[in-house]
Write a protein that holds these residues in place. Structure first.
Motif, PDB file in Angstrom:
ATOM      1  N   TRP A 294       0.842  -1.182   0.000  1.00 57.27           N
ATOM      2  CA  TRP A 294       0.000   0.000   0.000  1.00 57.27           C
ATOM      3  C   TRP A 294       0.878   1.233   0.000  1.00 57.27           C
ATOM      4  CZ3 TRP A 294      -4.968   0.135  -0.954  1.00 57.27           C
ATOM      5  CH2 TRP A 294      -5.719  -1.030  -0.755  1.00 57.27           C
ATOM      6  N   VAL A 295       0.532   2.146  -0.867  1.00 59.37           N
ATOM      7  CA  VAL A 295       1.156   3.467  -0.807  1.00 59.37           C
ATOM      8  C   VAL A 295       0.034   4.438  -0.426  1.00 59.37           C
ATOM      9  CG1 VAL A 295       2.951   2.936  -2.486  1.00 59.37           C
ATOM     10  CG2 VAL A 295       0.795   3.871  -3.279  1.00 59.37           C
ATOM     11  N   VAL A 296       0.405   5.628   0.001  1.00 63.77           N
ATOM     12  CA  VAL A 296      -0.600   6.579   0.465  1.00 63.77           C
ATOM     13  C   VAL A 296      -0.665   7.746  -0.510  1.00 63.77           C
ATOM     14  CG1 VAL A 296      -1.243   8.153   2.330  1.00 63.77           C
ATOM     15  CG2 VAL A 296      -0.307   5.897   2.845  1.00 63.77           C
ATOM     16  N   ASP A 297      -1.834   7.936  -1.112  1.00 61.52           N
ATOM     17  CA  ASP A 297      -1.986   8.978  -2.134  1.00 61.52           C
ATOM     18  C   ASP A 297      -0.828   8.906  -3.137  1.00 61.52           C
ATOM     19  OD1 ASP A 297      -4.336  10.039  -1.019  1.00 61.52           O
ATOM     20  OD2 ASP A 297      -3.170  11.123   0.471  1.00 61.52           O
ATOM     21  N   VAL A 309       0.165   5.797   7.937  1.00 60.59           N
ATOM     22  CA  VAL A 309      -1.236   5.657   8.333  1.00 60.59           C
ATOM     23  C   VAL A 309      -1.366   4.714   9.526  1.00 60.59           C
ATOM     24  CG1 VAL A 309      -3.515   4.899   7.571  1.00 60.59           C
ATOM     25  CG2 VAL A 309      -2.011   6.126   5.988  1.00 60.59           C
ATOM     26  N   GLU A 310      -1.947   5.226  10.594  1.00 59.67           N
ATOM     27  CA  GLU A 310      -2.179   4.457  11.818  1.00 59.67           C
ATOM     28  C   GLU A 310      -3.514   3.721  11.640  1.00 59.67           C
ATOM     29  OE1 GLU A 310      -3.372   3.270  14.622  1.00 59.67           O
ATOM     30  OE2 GLU A 310      -1.463   3.075  15.673  1.00 59.67           O
ATOM     31  N   PRO A 311      -3.483   2.389  11.650  1.00 59.68           N
ATOM     32  CA  PRO A 311      -4.721   1.658  11.370  1.00 59.68           C
ATOM     33  C   PRO A 311      -5.845   1.951  12.356  1.00 59.68           C
ATOM     34  CG  PRO A 311      -2.902   0.153  11.921  1.00 59.68           C
ATOM     35  CD  PRO A 311      -2.316   1.502  11.774  1.00 59.68           C
ATOM     36  N   ARG A 312      -5.487   2.181  13.627  1.00 64.17           N
ATOM     37  CA  ARG A 312      -6.537   2.436  14.612  1.00 64.17           C
ATOM     38  C   ARG A 312      -7.240   3.752  14.351  1.00 64.17           C
ATOM     39  NH1 ARG A 312      -2.505   0.316  19.270  1.00 64.17           N
ATOM     40  NH2 ARG A 312      -1.087   1.137  17.691  1.00 64.17           N
ATOM     41  N   VAL A 313      -6.483   4.731  13.871  1.00 64.23           N
ATOM     42  CA  VAL A 313      -7.078   6.035  13.573  1.00 64.23           C
ATOM     43  C   VAL A 313      -8.018   5.900  12.367  1.00 64.23           C
ATOM     44  CG1 VAL A 313      -6.574   8.390  12.814  1.00 64.23           C
ATOM     45  CG2 VAL A 313      -5.121   7.290  14.536  1.00 64.23           C
ATOM     46  N   LEU A 314      -7.562   5.163  11.371  1.00 56.19           N
ATOM     47  CA  LEU A 314      -8.377   4.956  10.167  1.00 56.19           C
ATOM     48  C   LEU A 314      -9.699   4.254  10.519  1.00 56.19           C
ATOM     49  CD1 LEU A 314      -7.598   5.702   7.258  1.00 56.19           C
ATOM     50  CD2 LEU A 314      -7.019   3.315   6.881  1.00 56.19           C
ATOM     51  N   ALA A 315      -9.595   3.239  11.374  1.00 56.40           N
ATOM     52  CA  ALA A 315     -10.790   2.491  11.762  1.00 56.40           C
ATOM     53  C   ALA A 315     -11.744   3.372  12.570  1.00 56.40           C
ATOM     54  CB  ALA A 315     -10.401   1.257  12.567  1.00 56.40           C
ATOM     55  N   LYS A 316     -11.173   4.278  13.342  1.00 54.14           N
ATOM     56  CA  LYS A 316     -12.013   5.174  14.135  1.00 54.14           C
ATOM     57  C   LYS A 316     -12.763   6.149  13.221  1.00 54.14           C
ATOM     58  CE  LYS A 316     -11.880   7.248  18.537  1.00 54.14           C
ATOM     59  NZ  LYS A 316     -11.336   8.224  19.370  1.00 54.14           N
ATOM     60  N   THR A 317     -12.096   6.581  12.176  1.00 58.45           N
ATOM     61  CA  THR A 317     -12.711   7.550  11.265  1.00 58.45           C
ATOM     62  C   THR A 317     -13.811   6.908  10.423  1.00 58.45           C
ATOM     63  OG1 THR A 317     -10.541   8.565  11.105  1.00 58.45           O
ATOM     64  CG2 THR A 317     -12.174   9.295   9.505  1.00 58.45           C
ATOM     65  N   PHE A 318     -13.529   5.716   9.869  1.00 59.71           N
ATOM     66  CA  PHE A 318     -14.459   5.145   8.884  1.00 59.71           C
ATOM     67  C   PHE A 318     -15.198   3.907   9.377  1.00 59.71           C
ATOM     68  CE2 PHE A 318     -11.115   7.334   6.447  1.00 59.71           C
ATOM     69  CZ  PHE A 318     -11.907   8.268   5.792  1.00 59.71           C
ATOM     70  N   GLY A 319     -14.745   3.315  10.461  1.00 66.82           N
ATOM     71  CA  GLY A 319     -15.335   2.064  10.942  1.00 66.82           C
ATOM     72  C   GLY A 319     -14.397   0.911  10.619  1.00 66.82           C
ATOM     73  N   LEU A 320     -14.237   0.004  11.575  1.00 61.09           N
ATOM     74  CA  LEU A 320     -13.299  -1.101  11.385  1.00 61.09           C
ATOM     75  C   LEU A 320     -13.697  -1.990  10.201  1.00 61.09           C
ATOM     76  CD1 LEU A 320     -10.952  -2.942  12.136  1.00 61.09           C
ATOM     77  CD2 LEU A 320     -12.426  -4.000  13.860  1.00 61.09           C
ATOM     78  N   ASP A 321     -14.956  -2.389  10.146  1.00 64.49           N
ATOM     79  CA  ASP A 321     -15.356  -3.292   9.068  1.00 64.49           C
ATOM     80  C   ASP A 321     -15.232  -2.619   7.710  1.00 64.49           C
ATOM     81  OD1 ASP A 321     -15.788  -5.475  10.643  1.00 64.49           O
ATOM     82  OD2 ASP A 321     -17.916  -5.078  10.955  1.00 64.49           O
ATOM     83  N   GLY A 334      -2.209  -9.524  -4.838  1.00 65.91           N
ATOM     84  CA  GLY A 334      -0.779  -9.499  -5.176  1.00 65.91           C
ATOM     85  C   GLY A 334      -0.270  -8.151  -5.664  1.00 65.91           C
ATOM     86  N   ALA A 335      -1.178  -7.247  -6.009  1.00 66.10           N
ATOM     87  CA  ALA A 335      -0.774  -5.976  -6.623  1.00 66.10           C
ATOM     88  C   ALA A 335      -0.588  -4.873  -5.583  1.00 66.10           C
ATOM     89  CB  ALA A 335      -1.833  -5.553  -7.628  1.00 66.10           C
ATOM     90  N   ASP A 336       0.063  -3.791  -5.999  1.00 64.29           N
ATOM     91  CA  ASP A 336       0.177  -2.616  -5.126  1.00 64.29           C
ATOM     92  C   ASP A 336      -1.110  -1.807  -5.222  1.00 64.29           C
ATOM     93  OD1 ASP A 336       2.727  -3.429  -4.627  1.00 64.29           O
ATOM     94  OD2 ASP A 336       3.688  -1.964  -5.950  1.00 64.29           O
ATOM     95  N   GLY A 337      -1.354  -0.986  -4.228  1.00 65.04           N
ATOM     96  CA  GLY A 337      -2.569  -0.173  -4.261  1.00 65.04           C
ATOM     97  C   GLY A 337      -2.348   1.127  -3.523  1.00 65.04           C
ATOM     98  N   SER A 338      -3.210   2.088  -3.827  1.00 64.08           N
ATOM     99  CA  SER A 338      -3.062   3.393  -3.197  1.00 64.08           C
ATOM    100  C   SER A 338      -4.227   3.653  -2.252  1.00 64.08           C
ATOM    101  CB  SER A 338      -2.998   4.471  -4.276  1.00 64.08           C
ATOM    102  OG  SER A 338      -2.860   5.722  -3.654  1.00 64.08           O
ATOM    103  N   LEU A 339      -3.854   4.082  -1.063  1.00 64.01           N
ATOM    104  CA  LEU A 339      -4.839   4.322  -0.018  1.00 64.01           C
ATOM    105  C   LEU A 339      -5.209   5.792  -0.060  1.00 64.01           C
ATOM    106  CD1 LEU A 339      -5.508   2.353   2.440  1.00 64.01           C
ATOM    107  CD2 LEU A 339      -3.995   3.793   3.744  1.00 64.01           C
ATOM    108  N   ASN A 340      -6.490   6.101  -0.219  1.00 68.32           N
ATOM    109  CA  ASN A 340      -6.864   7.497  -0.050  1.00 68.32           C
ATOM    110  C   ASN A 340      -8.298   7.583   0.438  1.00 68.32           C
ATOM    111  OD1 ASN A 340      -8.768   8.414  -2.328  1.00 68.32           O
ATOM    112  ND2 ASN A 340      -7.197   7.194  -3.365  1.00 68.32           N
ATOM    113  N   HIS A 341      -8.595   8.653   1.145  1.00 67.87           N
ATOM    114  CA  HIS A 341      -9.875   8.743   1.834  1.00 67.87           C
ATOM    115  C   HIS A 341     -11.070   8.707   0.883  1.00 67.87           C
ATOM    116  CE1 HIS A 341      -8.180  10.384   5.878  1.00 67.87           C
ATOM    117  NE2 HIS A 341      -7.677   9.227   5.513  1.00 67.87           N
TER     118      HIS A 341
END
Ligand code: MSP
Length: 512
Positions: A294-297, A309-321, A334-341
């Motif tokens: 994962w890359v970020v933006d 990116v702190e996973p706990r913060v992300l889960a708090k913002t959007f929900g764990l599931d 297997g591929a790379d991906g980009s994380l963005n809100h």
């Protein structure tokens, strides 16, 4: 006899705080562990922390802490993060535990007794960040004359020290034969090809002890030598299965069915690890399943860029599931991906809240309103009813196949095909309009929808355990009847359903 299944994550270096990349490997492994459990397997799911080596020792020193105290704190932080991600591991291993030191010493002695370890002198390049030895050919020289590893961009230093070696060169043919006989050993195929050509290119003996620092597991009967951190780390997978006590109940789980790894650490798992094990007369694992990064933006995560990116913060913002779903849905494993809100919000609102949440909410509200909240009986199926039900009933086998290949995003896509069909069905059948004109048909349509949603929800439990648990409650599925085998038993006609409540909220931008 219950079928056994052993799943592992890499053990995480305790040289810094956990981030979303670590959470990703663990969540993927968790989805498979939960799926296998609901498919009737006795699962052993292992994760933990990798605490030895120069990198960890340096991080402790930089933090001004005693090394063991430092590793205690960071290991606990990883464990808290893992718990917060809903990861249902059965054992948390730390390489500083006594059971692991005993296991490493025993494995070393077995390899040594087989004649595959000898004492020599290492002189060459080492990267502390990667904890890896590099050949000149794997490096590039920067304008300032310093060298870095071409692939990982990690700095390297020249080391010269007495060292024990593992006779890796002698294992080339046996490894190639092993890959040949086990075509599914490395996934995905592109990575398998990479490993095959690396091994075909010839293998050097591997330095497996270090003498210039001492934060490691002592080599038996060799004062001054600690084991190379990767030999130590890989051994965790057999330690937790009880090694060297091969009469331990957990030893029945070995060989592991799937080692989950990131693409950066395949060589250690797919080349060194099976060679160490075969040398010691122990069966290699069944499969090394590797994932992309994962890359970020679009940027690699790094402390200096401040985009970790702190996973706990992300889960708090959007929900764990929501986060668990996003990570497995957004890109092929297997591929790379980009994380963005925006991408998270879109999946959360379109796929979870609209496609799935609304479908369930609409169907269940109609039952609550028009049928007194009682599940209607199945009726004579029209071709349209049968088409939807057949698609739903075919899903478990399709999804199982994808889970066995770790093609999680395809499993989700197949599930969503059925969800989209169900949305088309409800719109075309318009059960709300049948209330007065044809209440019997309305009841049949609603039952088709509940039966379809039940299959879909059952299969989604491993991905989103808490939210889907609530959806199963709404569907009247008893908590002890949510396995794949339970799908064979229809829900009881007339079952009283609880008042429907939305399960998947929409994300609304907070007002500043
Ligand atoms: N300690 C070794 C593993 C030993 S296993 C016997 C190690 N640890 S790590 O903490 O550096 O990485 C652990 C896992 O996290 C690896 O699978 C790695 O690929 C993964 N990730 C680290 N950063 C990542 C991303 N940015 N994205 C996805 N996963 C990445 O290696």
């Amino acid at each position: 006899m219950t079928k056994r299944f052993y799943i592992t994550t890499p053990i995480y270096y305790v040289n810094g705080a956990p981030h979303i990349g670590h959470a990703y490997t663990s969540i993927a492994a968790d989805v498979l562990a939960r799926f296998k459990r609901m498919d009737g397997y006795d699962v052993f799911f292992l994760t933990g922390t990798d605490e030895h080596g120069q990198k960890v020792e340096a991080a402790a020193r930089a933090a001004g802490l005693d090394t063991q105290a430092y590793t205690d704190t960071i290991s606990q932080d990883f464990r808290d993060m893992t718990d917060a991600m809903g990861v249902s591991y059965d054992d948390w291993i730390r390489t500083t535990e006594q059971r692991h030191k005993d296991s490493c010493a025993a494995l070393w002695k077995k390899i040594e007794a087989a004649g595959d370890i000898y004492l020599g002198h290492y002189e060459g390049w080492y990267s502390v960040r990667d904890e890896a030895f590099y050949d000149e050919g794997e490096l590039v020289t920067l304008p300032d004359g310093s060298k870095i590893a071409e692939k990982s961009k990690a700095p390297v230093e020249w080391v010269k020290e007495p060292s024990y070696f593992f006779r890796l060169s002698a294992w080339q043919d046996r490894l190639l034969e092993f890959y040949e006989q086990h075509p599914d050993f490395i996934a995905p195929t592109s990575r398998r090809n990479e490993i095959l050509s690396f091994v075909k290119g010839g293998l050097n003996d591997l330095s497996v002890s270090r003498t210039t620092f001492n934060w490691g597991i002592p080599v038996p009967d060799a004062p001054g030598h600690v084991m190379y951190v990767w030999l130590d780390a890989l051994t965790n997978y057999i330690t937790a299965a009880g090694f060297p006590d091969t009469t331990a109940p957990r030893w029945d789980f070995w060989p592991a069915d799937v080692h989950f790894v990131g693409k950066d650490i395949i060589r250690f798992h797919a080349v060194y690890w099976p060679a160490f094990l075969m040398a010691a007369g122990i069966a290699p694992p069944t499969r090394i399943s590797s994932h992309g990064w994962w890359v970020v933006d679009g940027e690699k995560m790094s402390k200096s860029l401040g985009n970790v990116v702190e996973p706990r913060v992300l889960a708090k913002t959007f929900g764990l599931d929501q986060i668990r779903y996003f990570l497995l849905r957004e890109k092929p494993f297997g591929a790379d991906g980009s994380l963005n809100h925006q991408a998270i919000i879109s999946r959360m609102n379109v796929e979870l809240a609209n496609d799935l949440g609304n479908l369930a909410q609409r169907s269940l509200s109609l039952i609550a309103k028009n049928l007194d909240g009682k599940l209607p009986a199945r009726g004579d199926a029209t071709p349209e009813d049968s088409a939807l039900l057949d698609a739903a009933n075919a899903l478990p086998d399709i999804v199982r196949l994808h889970m066995d290949r770790q093609t999680f995003h395809e499993a989700l896509e197949e599930i969503w095909k059925v969800i989209r069909s169900a949305n088309g069905y409800i719109d075309r059948q318009a059960p709300w309009a049948l209330r007065k004109t044809d209440p019997e048909r309305m009841a049949v349509v609603l039952r088709v929808l509940v039966d379809t949603i039940r299959v879909v929800a059952t299969l989604l439990q491993p991905f989103m355990p808490a939210s889907i648990g609530r959806m199963m409650d709404q569907l009247g599925v008893a908590p002890d009847a949510r396995s794949l085998a339970d799908l064979a038993v229809p829900l009881a006609d007339g079952l009283a359903l609880p008042a429907p409540q939305g399960v998947f909220p929409r994300y609304v931008e907070p007002v500043a």
